[in-house]
Design an enzyme around this catalytic site. Structure first.
Site, PDB file in Angstrom:
ATOM      1  N   ASP A  69     -43.360  -4.253  23.902  1.00  0.00           N
ATOM      2  CA  ASP A  69     -44.002  -4.331  25.214  1.00  0.00           C
ATOM      3  C   ASP A  69     -43.558  -5.594  25.950  1.00  0.00           C
ATOM      4  OD1 ASP A  69     -45.550  -3.306  27.239  1.00  0.00           O
ATOM      5  OD2 ASP A  69     -47.409  -4.228  26.536  1.00  0.00           O
ATOM      6  N   GLY A  97     -59.059  -5.186  26.328  1.00  0.00           N
ATOM      7  CA  GLY A  97     -60.055  -6.201  26.012  1.00  0.00           C
ATOM      8  C   GLY A  97     -60.023  -7.338  27.007  1.00  0.00           C
TER       9      GLY A  97
END
Length: 587
Positions: free
Chosen positions: A146, A35
């Site tokens: 992450d 995004g």
């Protein structure tokens, strides 16, 4: 026009939206495979707004369900561990969410600004700050999954870990069930790379070791390519830590321990905090001179009061459900989702995150399970719940049915006035000092107690228990009523027409002086777990409320008050302040 100098944002391009939900946009912060991230203005402060790409949603039928879980988990994170979630809409097309804007530099940007790796003192500080954030996250049995340089944000005050969009409660991260390995290849752990076991906090520790090696050398210890070669080296070969050893041999030993192939051999985040603290104290300026100068620019920008751009509103008034997009195959109401955390700290940036499918993806269909009761029932407000001791079971229904809508309207006209919840269940001023009416504390403290069975002897006076029959909850500031729309098991919460069936609620006794607020149409319970919503009763621990002073409705878990916010007209649980926006009357 807002001057973007020092913000880290670029001007909006022609194809960029000028508003997302209730948030006007002023710049673009970044873009990635999932995004785009924009700089927006929400309630007088800057915010980072991430809007997912339409293609991401279209290609994955289960994505919206997973995205909803991620928003709920993001809302659970400690406010000091990351940029807090401020708002979001999981039903929008495409979905979006907003976090507090962080005036900082990513670790990658910091090395570029410094034009060389960080010195040893800054590395120990990086270790201490990152490990402290992870320790809070891991204590909740959650995993970031992450950790990488673009998700480590340096600030004047220290460090913030960002982009928990892939975070998921550890018990929901069983790779053998989902078949997904999420992360950035160069910073994955061996168990992530091979998909051999479920993710635990140990994967974050391995990634933190790789990040420290990057900060000390300018490159990750197993190589920076994105193919299978780096994954093979992570699983089978030793890391390149020569630059770390040359800089600080003791730090190299810590990094080596973090990069242990056996997850059980790695230190915990709490142990890393203790090790790093021995190299303190860490006093300003915390980072090298060039980095500190850039950070000061970002902080100066964040300290300004933004002017809200003159951008036309989207269809639908703020705080009201919006009509479904014309292109949608089904008519669904949209609603801006806001969670009960507003903290003036600050950023979201984007980076490449890959998902390697090892097995066919499946999802537990029970995640959205919920049932709608076949009939409405009422219970006595002072009834003792049946089942296990302590009021953990649902109360036994009485034999009288809930009053019909017609009878309720007649009864309301007959009374000719509205009844404040506080008038029905009065509390003394001592309770307000504990967070019920005038000063609820943050999370689970003394302002409200930690469980539905907690009481404060000697401070509550239950003169007249609230009626448990169906009624509306009208907000004193807006004059609108609390409503919920959506199916059984999950519904959005907003304010709207008091005559609508969506505004029908009843109080169901949970334990002495506490209640669940049950929606008449869906049978869902009002819940402040994650974003404010209505959900399956008993599905989480943020569904128990009590009636506070001044017409307040107080969440027992946190001591915060139900509020119809003035900025975007959304429903939140905020620190109790006695304002009209936290005053609710029943009729």
């Amino acid at each position: 026009m807002i001057e973007l100098g020092g913000s880290g944002a670029e001007p909006l391009e022609d194809e960029d939206p000028r508003r997302i939900g209730p948030i006007p946009l002023v710049g673009r912060l970044g873009a990635g495979g999932m995004g785009r991230v924009y700089l927006g203005v929400l309630e007088g402060r800057y915010t980072a707004v991430k809007q997912l790409l339409p293609s991401v949603v279209a290609e994955d039928k289960d994505f919206l369900r997973r995205f909803g879980h991620e928003l709920d988990n993001l809302a659970r994170l400690p406010e000091h561990a990351t940029a807090p979630l401020l708002a979001g809409d999981r039903t929008a097309r495409p979905p979006w969410f907003a976090t507090a804007y962080v005036p900082g530099l990513t670790l990658r940007e910091a090395l570029e600004t410094h034009e060389r790796p960080l010195p040893a003192g800054a590395l120990w500080l990086l270790l201490r700050e990152a490990a402290a954030g992870l320790a809070e996250v891991h204590a909740l049995d959650m995993v970031h999954r992450d950790i990488k340089p673009s998700n480590v944000m340096l600030t004047l005050d220290g460090l913030t870990l960002i982009d928990f969009g892939v975070a998921r409660a550890a018990e929901q991260s069983q790779l053998t069930r989902t078949g997904m390995v999420v992360g950035t290849p160069a910073y994955m752990s061996p168990e992530q790379a091979s998909g051999a076991r479920r993710s635990t906090g140990a994967v974050d520790i391995f990634a933190l070791g790789s990040v420290l090696a990057y900060a000390a050398s300018g490159r990750p210890p197993f190589g920076d390519e994105s193919g299978h070669g780096v994954l093979y080296r992570i699983v089978h070969e030793e890391p390149d830590l020569d630059a770390v050893r040359a800089l600080d041999p003791e730090l190299a030993e810590v990094v080596t321990a973090c990069l242990d192939k056996d997850y059980e051999g790695r230190p915990t985040a709490a142990e890393l905090v203790e090790l790093a603290d021995r190299h303190g104290p860490f006093t300003p300026p915390l980072w090298p001179e060039a980095v500190t100068a850039r950070l000061a620019e970002r902080a100066a920008f964040a300290a300004t009061t933004p002017d809200v751009p003159d951008v036309p509103e989207e269809p639908g008034e703020p705080g009201e459900p919006e009509a479904a997009p014309r292109a949608a195959p089904e008519k669904r109401e949209r609603r801006t989702r806001v969670v009960p955390v507003i903290v003036p700290v600050v950023v979201v940036t984007t980076g490449a995150t890959l998902a390697f499918t090892l097995l066919p993806y499946t999802f537990d269909a029970g995640d959205e399970a919920g049932r709608r009761p076949s009939a409405s029932v009422t219970v006595s407000a002072d009834a003792t719940p049946s089942g296990t001791a302590g009021g953990s079971a649902e109360p036994s229904p009485s034999t009288s049915a809930s009053p019909s809508k017609d009878s309720k309207e007649k009864d309301s006209r007959k009374r000719g006035s509205q009844e404040s919840p506080a008038a029905a269940g009065a509390h003394t001023g001592d309770e307000a000092a504990k967070g019920g009416g005038g000063g609820g504390g943050d999370g689970g403290g003394d302002g409200g107690g930690g469980s539905a069975s907690d009481t404060d002897p000697g401070t509550d006076t239950e003169a007249d228990a609230p009626s448990t029959g169906g009624s509306t909850l009208r907000n004193a500031r807006s004059g609108q009523c609390l409503i919920s729309y959506g199916g059984a098991g999950y519904g959005n919460v907003a304010t709207g027409d008091c005559a609508s069936g969506a505004a029908d609620w009843s109080l169901r006794s949970a334990s002495s002086g506490t209640y669940r607020i049950v929606h008449g149409e869906s049978g869902n319970c009002l819940s402040a777990y994650g974003a404010m919503h209505s959900g399956t009763c008993g599905a989480d621990d943020a569904q128990t409320w009590r009636i506070g002073s001044g017409g307040t409705v107080v969440l027992v878990k946190t001591g915060r008050c139900l509020e119809h916010t003035q900025g975007g007209g959304t429903i939140m649980a905020r620190v109790c302040d006695g304002s009209a926006s936290q005053n609710w009357t029943r009729s």
